[in-house]
Design a protein around this motif. Structure first.
Motif, PDB file in Angstrom:
ATOM      1  N   THR A  48       0.827  -1.208   0.000  1.00  0.00           N
ATOM      2  CA  THR A  48       0.000   0.000   0.000  1.00  0.00           C
ATOM      3  C   THR A  48       0.860   1.256   0.000  1.00  0.00           C
ATOM      4  N   LYS A  49       1.973   1.200   0.726  1.00  0.00           N
ATOM      5  CA  LYS A  49       2.865   2.364   0.818  1.00  0.00           C
ATOM      6  C   LYS A  49       3.874   2.395  -0.316  1.00  0.00           C
ATOM      7  N   ASN A  50       3.963   1.279  -1.038  1.00  0.00           N
ATOM      8  CA  ASN A  50       5.007   1.151  -2.040  1.00  0.00           C
ATOM      9  C   ASN A  50       6.389   1.229  -1.385  1.00  0.00           C
ATOM     10  N   ARG A  51       6.470   0.600  -0.231  1.00  0.00           N
ATOM     11  CA  ARG A  51       7.692   0.685   0.576  1.00  0.00           C
ATOM     12  C   ARG A  51       8.570  -0.529   0.285  1.00  0.00           C
ATOM     13  N   PRO A  52       9.883  -0.329   0.122  1.00  0.00           N
ATOM     14  CA  PRO A  52      10.740  -1.489  -0.143  1.00  0.00           C
ATOM     15  C   PRO A  52      10.788  -2.419   1.073  1.00  0.00           C
ATOM     16  N   PRO A 135       3.942   1.639  10.003  1.00  0.00           N
ATOM     17  CA  PRO A 135       4.807   2.725   9.538  1.00  0.00           C
ATOM     18  C   PRO A 135       3.946   3.960   9.283  1.00  0.00           C
ATOM     19  N   SER A 136       4.556   5.063   9.006  1.00  0.00           N
ATOM     20  CA  SER A 136       3.776   6.264   8.725  1.00  0.00           C
ATOM     21  C   SER A 136       2.862   6.029   7.508  1.00  0.00           C
ATOM     22  N   ALA A 137       1.663   6.622   7.568  1.00  0.00           N
ATOM     23  CA  ALA A 137       0.637   6.321   6.557  1.00  0.00           C
ATOM     24  C   ALA A 137       0.755   7.241   5.341  1.00  0.00           C
ATOM     25  N   ASN A 138       1.927   7.209   4.711  1.00  0.00           N
ATOM     26  CA  ASN A 138       2.166   7.994   3.498  1.00  0.00           C
ATOM     27  C   ASN A 138       2.807   7.084   2.459  1.00  0.00           C
ATOM     28  N   PRO A 139       2.681   7.458   1.185  1.00  0.00           N
ATOM     29  CA  PRO A 139       3.428   6.682   0.191  1.00  0.00           C
ATOM     30  C   PRO A 139       4.921   6.815   0.495  1.00  0.00           C
ATOM     31  N   ILE A 143       6.038  12.974   2.552  1.00  0.00           N
ATOM     32  CA  ILE A 143       5.944  13.534   3.909  1.00  0.00           C
ATOM     33  C   ILE A 143       4.938  12.734   4.754  1.00  0.00           C
ATOM     34  N   SER A 144       5.263  12.517   6.020  1.00  0.00           N
ATOM     35  CA  SER A 144       4.348  11.778   6.898  1.00  0.00           C
ATOM     36  C   SER A 144       3.089  12.598   7.192  1.00  0.00           C
ATOM     37  N   PRO A 145       1.932  11.900   7.363  1.00  0.00           N
ATOM     38  CA  PRO A 145       0.669  12.605   7.598  1.00  0.00           C
ATOM     39  C   PRO A 145       0.459  12.938   9.076  1.00  0.00           C
ATOM     40  N   LEU A 222      17.063   8.787   2.493  1.00  0.00           N
ATOM     41  CA  LEU A 222      16.085   9.647   1.849  1.00  0.00           C
ATOM     42  C   LEU A 222      14.687   9.339   2.371  1.00  0.00           C
ATOM     43  N   HIS A 223      13.946  10.379   2.664  1.00  0.00           N
ATOM     44  CA  HIS A 223      12.672  10.160   3.332  1.00  0.00           C
ATOM     45  C   HIS A 223      11.936  11.484   3.395  1.00  0.00           C
ATOM     46  N   TYR A 224      10.707  11.457   3.750  1.00  0.00           N
ATOM     47  CA  TYR A 224       9.993  12.666   4.162  1.00  0.00           C
ATOM     48  C   TYR A 224      10.017  13.809   3.154  1.00  0.00           C
TER      49      TYR A 224
HETATM   50 MG    MG Z   1       7.904   6.817   7.417  1.00  0.00          MG
END
Ligand code: MG
Ligand code: AMP
Length: 316
Positions: A48-52, A135-139, A143-145, A222-224
């Motif tokens: 859902t987040k497209n997170r590795p 995890p934070s609910a962002n792609p 940026i985190s919501p 890299l993040h946020y």
């Molecule tokens: Mg996060």
């Protein structure tokens, strides 16, 4: 699918019990939560987040006794911190028991755990026998919501329920601390000031840029980041950018010469500034601008977490 936003804890439990995801409020940022012992639910979080898969998740629960069920040994310093700061914006990285699926920890032998300080989410957690991986609910990379609406704007089409707990009181992610060969080590600066941790357990080691191996699980730099280019520069250099449509993020001073300016705390309060940071980035990201410039914040207390997030947002 279009997510509902509401306060129905019973419905959240039904969804979570059937491997579905729910966005949950915490005092740091909103989390995208699933049953942390259920591989199918955890895989959904990454999708859902497209997170590795090499970026491990944090487990959330409501009591130390539940945590003892899924970590092996809690070092004395961790106990002291847990006692003082939980519920709160501190994640402890501890040795995991086998009941925690490897997908949660990206194969690491350790797991990040936290008790969040948010009444609604604590009520939900107290009704569950399993921890929530959240995890934070962002792609991934965005940026985190810090509000239910932020979650809806980005993931509303990908999950069925957002538990609304209002705006997050702290507004930046948790401070993450682990123990490398017994030495307390900070993996991520965040909502709990390092100074407060050091008052209790003495000097902690801050993972430096050089030790940061971005290919190791948990060590992504890299993040946020907003979609627009973000540069950190001092206010005295603004002349350099006169030809550009600039959105500016400052600590206390309103600058008229730029197209948009977000002052994070007129009264010089780093807590207030940290709390406004992500919303300011999001707002500027929506405007018609060439770039975002942020000034560096004082390198103390939550200013360190703010500088860390700005730095990460600036490396593209
Ligand atoms: Mg996060
Ligand atoms: P998020 O939940 O989106 O704030 O991201 C969780 C972050 O926690 C990861 O990106 C890692 O940096 C960190 N993390 C989680 N588990 C571990 C671990 N076992 N060791 C080190 N860092 C971790």
């Amino acid at each position: 699918m279009s997510a509902l936003i509401g306060q129905d804890i019973k419905y959240c439990i039904e969804l979570l019990n059937t491997s579905e995801l729910v966005a949950i409020p915490t005092e740091t940022v909103y989390g995208l939560a699933g049953n942390g012992l259920d591989k199918k639910a955890v895989a959904r979080i990454f999708e859902t987040k497209n997170r590795p898969f090499f970026d491990p998740l944090i487990l959330h629960t409501d009591s130390l006794s539940k945590i003892q069920g899924f970590v092996k040994d809690i070092p004395e310093a961790a106990k002291i911190l847990a006692e003082k700061f939980w519920p709160g914006p501190l994640t402890l990285v501890l040795e995991k028991k086998d009941c925690i699926p490897d997908i949660v920890t990206s194969g690491l032998p350790t797991v990040g755990v936290r008790i969040p300080a948010h009444g609604t989410t604590l009520e939900l957690l107290s009704e569950l026998e399993y921890p929530l991986a959240a995890p934070s609910a962002n792609p991934f990379k965005y940026i985190s919501p810090t509000t239910a609406q932020h979650v809806y704007d980005q993931l509303g089409g990908k999950l069925s329920y957002i538990l609304d707990g209002g705006a997050c009181k702290i507004g930046v992610e948790s401070t993450i601390l682990g123990f490398e060969n017994g030495r307390p080590t900070v993996y991520r600066l965040g909502g709990l000031e390092i100074e407060k941790i050091e008052e209790l357990i003495g000097k902690v080691h801050l993972l430096t840029e050089n030790e940061h191996n971005p290919s190791a699980p948990g060590m992504l730099k890299l993040h946020y980041a907003p979609t627009k280019k973000l540069v950190i520069d001092s206010l005295s250099n603004l002349d350099k950018y006169v030809e550009m449509r600039v959105g500016l993020i400052t600590f206390t001073e309103f600058i008229h010469s730029v197209k948009a300016c977000k002052v994070l705390s007129i009264r010089k309060d780093l807590k207030e500034a940290a709390n406004s940071l992500f919303a300011a980035m999001r707002d500027l990201d929506k405007e018609d601008l060439d770039m975002i410039i942020a000034e560096r914040f004082p390198d103390e207390g939550l200013g360190r977490a703010i500088n860390d997030r700005l730095y990460r947002a600036s490396i593209k």
